[in-house]
Design a protein around this motif. Structure first.
Motif, mmCIF file in Angstrom:
data_model
loop_
_atom_site.group_PDB
_atom_site.id
_atom_site.type_symbol
_atom_site.label_atom_id
_atom_site.label_comp_id
_atom_site.label_asym_id
_atom_site.label_seq_id
_atom_site.Cartn_x
_atom_site.Cartn_y
_atom_site.Cartn_z
ATOM 1 N N PHE A 104 0.864 -1.176 0.000
ATOM 2 C CA PHE A 104 0.000 0.000 0.000
ATOM 3 C C PHE A 104 0.904 1.230 0.000
ATOM 4 O O PHE A 104 1.909 1.256 0.717
ATOM 5 C CB PHE A 104 -0.910 0.011 1.231
ATOM 6 C CG PHE A 104 -1.771 -1.226 1.350
ATOM 7 C CD1 PHE A 104 -3.054 -1.248 0.845
ATOM 8 C CD2 PHE A 104 -1.272 -2.369 1.966
ATOM 9 C CE1 PHE A 104 -3.835 -2.393 0.953
ATOM 10 C CE2 PHE A 104 -2.046 -3.516 2.081
ATOM 11 C CZ PHE A 104 -3.338 -3.532 1.570
ATOM 12 N N GLU A 105 0.571 2.251 -0.794
ATOM 13 C CA GLU A 105 1.465 3.405 -0.953
ATOM 14 C C GLU A 105 0.777 4.708 -0.565
ATOM 15 O O GLU A 105 -0.433 4.868 -0.732
ATOM 16 C CB GLU A 105 1.956 3.510 -2.399
ATOM 17 C CG GLU A 105 2.861 2.377 -2.837
ATOM 18 C CD GLU A 105 3.396 2.573 -4.242
ATOM 19 O OE1 GLU A 105 2.926 3.519 -4.920
ATOM 20 O OE2 GLU A 105 4.271 1.807 -4.671
ATOM 21 N N VAL A 106 1.591 5.632 -0.053
ATOM 22 C CA VAL A 106 1.131 6.980 0.234
ATOM 23 C C VAL A 106 2.315 7.922 0.063
ATOM 24 O O VAL A 106 3.456 7.548 0.336
ATOM 25 C CB VAL A 106 0.541 7.095 1.657
ATOM 26 C CG1 VAL A 106 1.592 6.817 2.719
ATOM 27 C CG2 VAL A 106 -0.088 8.472 1.887
ATOM 28 N N THR A 107 2.059 9.134 -0.423
ATOM 29 C CA THR A 107 3.095 10.156 -0.546
ATOM 30 C C THR A 107 2.782 11.281 0.418
ATOM 31 O O THR A 107 1.638 11.737 0.505
ATOM 32 C CB THR A 107 3.157 10.705 -1.985
ATOM 33 O OG1 THR A 107 3.472 9.621 -2.877
ATOM 34 C CG2 THR A 107 4.223 11.779 -2.115
ATOM 35 N N ALA A 108 3.801 11.732 1.156
ATOM 36 C CA ALA A 108 3.577 12.735 2.197
ATOM 37 C C ALA A 108 4.746 13.693 2.271
ATOM 38 O O ALA A 108 5.883 13.337 1.946
ATOM 39 C CB ALA A 108 3.365 12.056 3.546
ATOM 40 N N SER A 109 4.463 14.920 2.703
ATOM 41 C CA SER A 109 5.509 15.920 2.910
ATOM 42 C C SER A 109 5.650 16.284 4.381
ATOM 43 O O SER A 109 6.495 17.092 4.743
ATOM 44 C CB SER A 109 5.221 17.183 2.092
ATOM 45 O OG SER A 109 3.961 17.723 2.437
ATOM 46 N N SER A 110 4.794 15.714 5.250
ATOM 47 C CA SER A 110 4.887 15.957 6.683
ATOM 48 C C SER A 110 5.457 14.723 7.364
ATOM 49 O O SER A 110 5.490 13.635 6.793
ATOM 50 C CB SER A 110 3.516 16.294 7.270
ATOM 51 O OG SER A 110 2.634 15.198 7.134
ATOM 52 N N SER A 111 5.874 14.895 8.614
ATOM 53 C CA SER A 111 6.519 13.787 9.314
ATOM 54 C C SER A 111 5.516 12.823 9.932
ATOM 55 O O SER A 111 5.857 11.674 10.218
ATOM 56 C CB SER A 111 7.452 14.321 10.412
ATOM 57 O OG SER A 111 6.740 15.133 11.321
ATOM 58 N N ASN A 112 4.276 13.269 10.155
ATOM 59 C CA ASN A 112 3.250 12.385 10.708
ATOM 60 C C ASN A 112 2.407 11.835 9.567
ATOM 61 O O ASN A 112 1.703 12.586 8.887
ATOM 62 C CB ASN A 112 2.372 13.127 11.709
ATOM 63 C CG ASN A 112 3.148 13.564 12.935
ATOM 64 O OD1 ASN A 112 3.921 12.787 13.485
ATOM 65 N ND2 ASN A 112 2.960 14.800 13.364
ATOM 66 N N VAL A 113 2.486 10.533 9.363
ATOM 67 C CA VAL A 113 1.876 9.915 8.186
ATOM 68 C C VAL A 113 0.869 8.860 8.633
ATOM 69 O O VAL A 113 1.131 8.097 9.569
ATOM 70 C CB VAL A 113 2.946 9.253 7.294
ATOM 71 C CG1 VAL A 113 2.324 8.768 5.984
ATOM 72 C CG2 VAL A 113 4.090 10.220 7.018
ATOM 73 N N THR A 114 -0.279 8.828 7.966
ATOM 74 C CA THR A 114 -1.275 7.788 8.201
ATOM 75 C C THR A 114 -1.697 7.190 6.868
ATOM 76 O O THR A 114 -1.627 7.851 5.830
ATOM 77 C CB THR A 114 -2.514 8.334 8.931
ATOM 78 O OG1 THR A 114 -3.119 9.369 8.141
ATOM 79 C CG2 THR A 114 -2.146 8.880 10.300
ATOM 80 N N LEU A 115 -2.143 5.956 6.915
ATOM 81 C CA LEU A 115 -2.556 5.257 5.693
ATOM 82 C C LEU A 115 -3.615 4.226 6.052
ATOM 83 O O LEU A 115 -3.377 3.347 6.893
ATOM 84 C CB LEU A 115 -1.355 4.582 5.037
ATOM 85 C CG LEU A 115 -1.636 3.718 3.804
ATOM 86 C CD1 LEU A 115 -2.242 4.559 2.679
ATOM 87 C CD2 LEU A 115 -0.358 3.031 3.329
ATOM 88 N N ASP A 116 -4.787 4.343 5.427
ATOM 89 C CA ASP A 116 -5.842 3.347 5.621
ATOM 90 C C ASP A 116 -5.518 2.087 4.835
ATOM 91 O O ASP A 116 -5.270 2.157 3.623
ATOM 92 C CB ASP A 116 -7.187 3.898 5.163
ATOM 93 C CG ASP A 116 -7.818 4.835 6.179
ATOM 94 O OD1 ASP A 116 -7.283 4.938 7.297
ATOM 95 O OD2 ASP A 116 -8.850 5.463 5.852
ATOM 96 N N VAL A 117 -5.546 0.953 5.519
ATOM 97 C CA VAL A 117 -5.310 -0.340 4.872
ATOM 98 C C VAL A 117 -6.565 -1.179 5.044
ATOM 99 O O VAL A 117 -7.012 -1.428 6.173
ATOM 100 C CB VAL A 117 -4.085 -1.057 5.469
ATOM 101 C CG1 VAL A 117 -3.946 -2.452 4.882
ATOM 102 C CG2 VAL A 117 -2.823 -0.238 5.203
ATOM 103 N N THR A 118 -7.136 -1.596 3.925
ATOM 104 C CA THR A 118 -8.377 -2.361 3.944
ATOM 105 C C THR A 118 -8.089 -3.861 3.913
ATOM 106 O O THR A 118 -6.968 -4.294 3.685
ATOM 107 C CB THR A 118 -9.248 -1.981 2.747
ATOM 108 O OG1 THR A 118 -8.514 -2.279 1.530
ATOM 109 C CG2 THR A 118 -9.572 -0.500 2.759
#
Length: 255
Positions: A104-118
């Protein structure tokens, strides 16, 4: 006399061939030297907690008694905080019961990252790792690998579903004579334990004027003026503190 002329000619030739020094031009300077891009820092995995049972989830699928019920977990980690360049994170989730994996992939520019995984199976055992990468370098950085157990449905505290707008509808344009609007929404929760709603409204995006209303109240009256765009959203909170934020809704009062 001829011998003297011959010696003078030889001396002149020697000076012309070897006595003038090195007059070759300097090597060209690259006006745009290559930029060195350091690999991103490794992610620090924060949720689900390592080696523990994860009992917070959302979006339960299926009905009671179904054997293929799944839900969603919001994974969280702290990422690279030293760069303004977007970092791509690839989360690899492995079901250790059947040894199957998915990315699962996400791109972020902040240090706190979240990602929904189904597709999380209640009661399943899992391991997960996050690999960070970014443009400008082929080097990647892998986090530590952590494990968790997905709690059974009966033990899970499900976050509320996001509220959906009823009135005004998304992007609706109201008559210029409109001086007040009753915002209306619907909310739901798989545990049926909604406690309250925070309703944000205003001309700014995101809206900042907030009112908290009880779970049985799904409306808020607001004043409006002509030729104005308004924004609103609803945050739903349950009895154990889980929250969900709706999208930012928009409507316009015509000139």
């Amino acid at each position: 006399m001829k011998k003297i002329f011959l010696i003078i000619g030889l001396v002149s030739l020697t000076v012309a061939c070897g006595g003038g020094g090195d007059d070759s031009p300097p090597p060209p300077v690259d006006p745009d030297p290559p930029v060195v891009v350091n690999p991103p820092a490794a992610a620090n995995l924060t949720f689900p907690a390592n080696g523990e049972v994860c009992a917070i989830a959302k979006n339960l699928t299926g009905n009671d008694g179904d054997t293929d019920r799944t839900y969603t977990i919001e994974f969280a980690w702290t990422g690279d905080a030293t760069t303004s360049t977007n970092v791509k994170y690839t989360l690899t989730l492995t079901n250790t019961d059947n040894n199957t994996s998915a990315d699962f992939e996400v791109t972020a520019s902040s240090s706190n990252v979240t990602l929904d995984v189904t597709g999380i199976i209640p009661g399943g055992d899992y391991s997960w790792q996050v690999v960070a990468s970014k443009d400008g370098t082929s080097e990647t950085t892998a986090s530590a690998t952590q494990t968790f157990t997905a709690a059974g449905v009966a033990e899970v505290s499900f976050a509320p579903n996001t509220a959906t707008p009823v009135n005004p509808s998304r992007n609706q344009v109201l008559a210029s004579s409109t001086t007040s609007v009753t915002l209306e929404w619907t909310g739901s929760d798989q545990n049926n334990d909604i406690k309250e709603y925070d309703v944000y409204f205003g001309e700014a995006n995101p809206p900042t004027d907030m009112v908290t209303v009880d779970k049985d109240v799904t409306t808020r009256a607001v004043n409006t003026t002509a030729n104005t765009i308004y924004y609103w959203r609803v945050i739903t909170r349950d009895d154990v503190g889980n929250t969900s934020s709706s999208a930012i809704f928009q409507f316009t009062v015509a000139p």
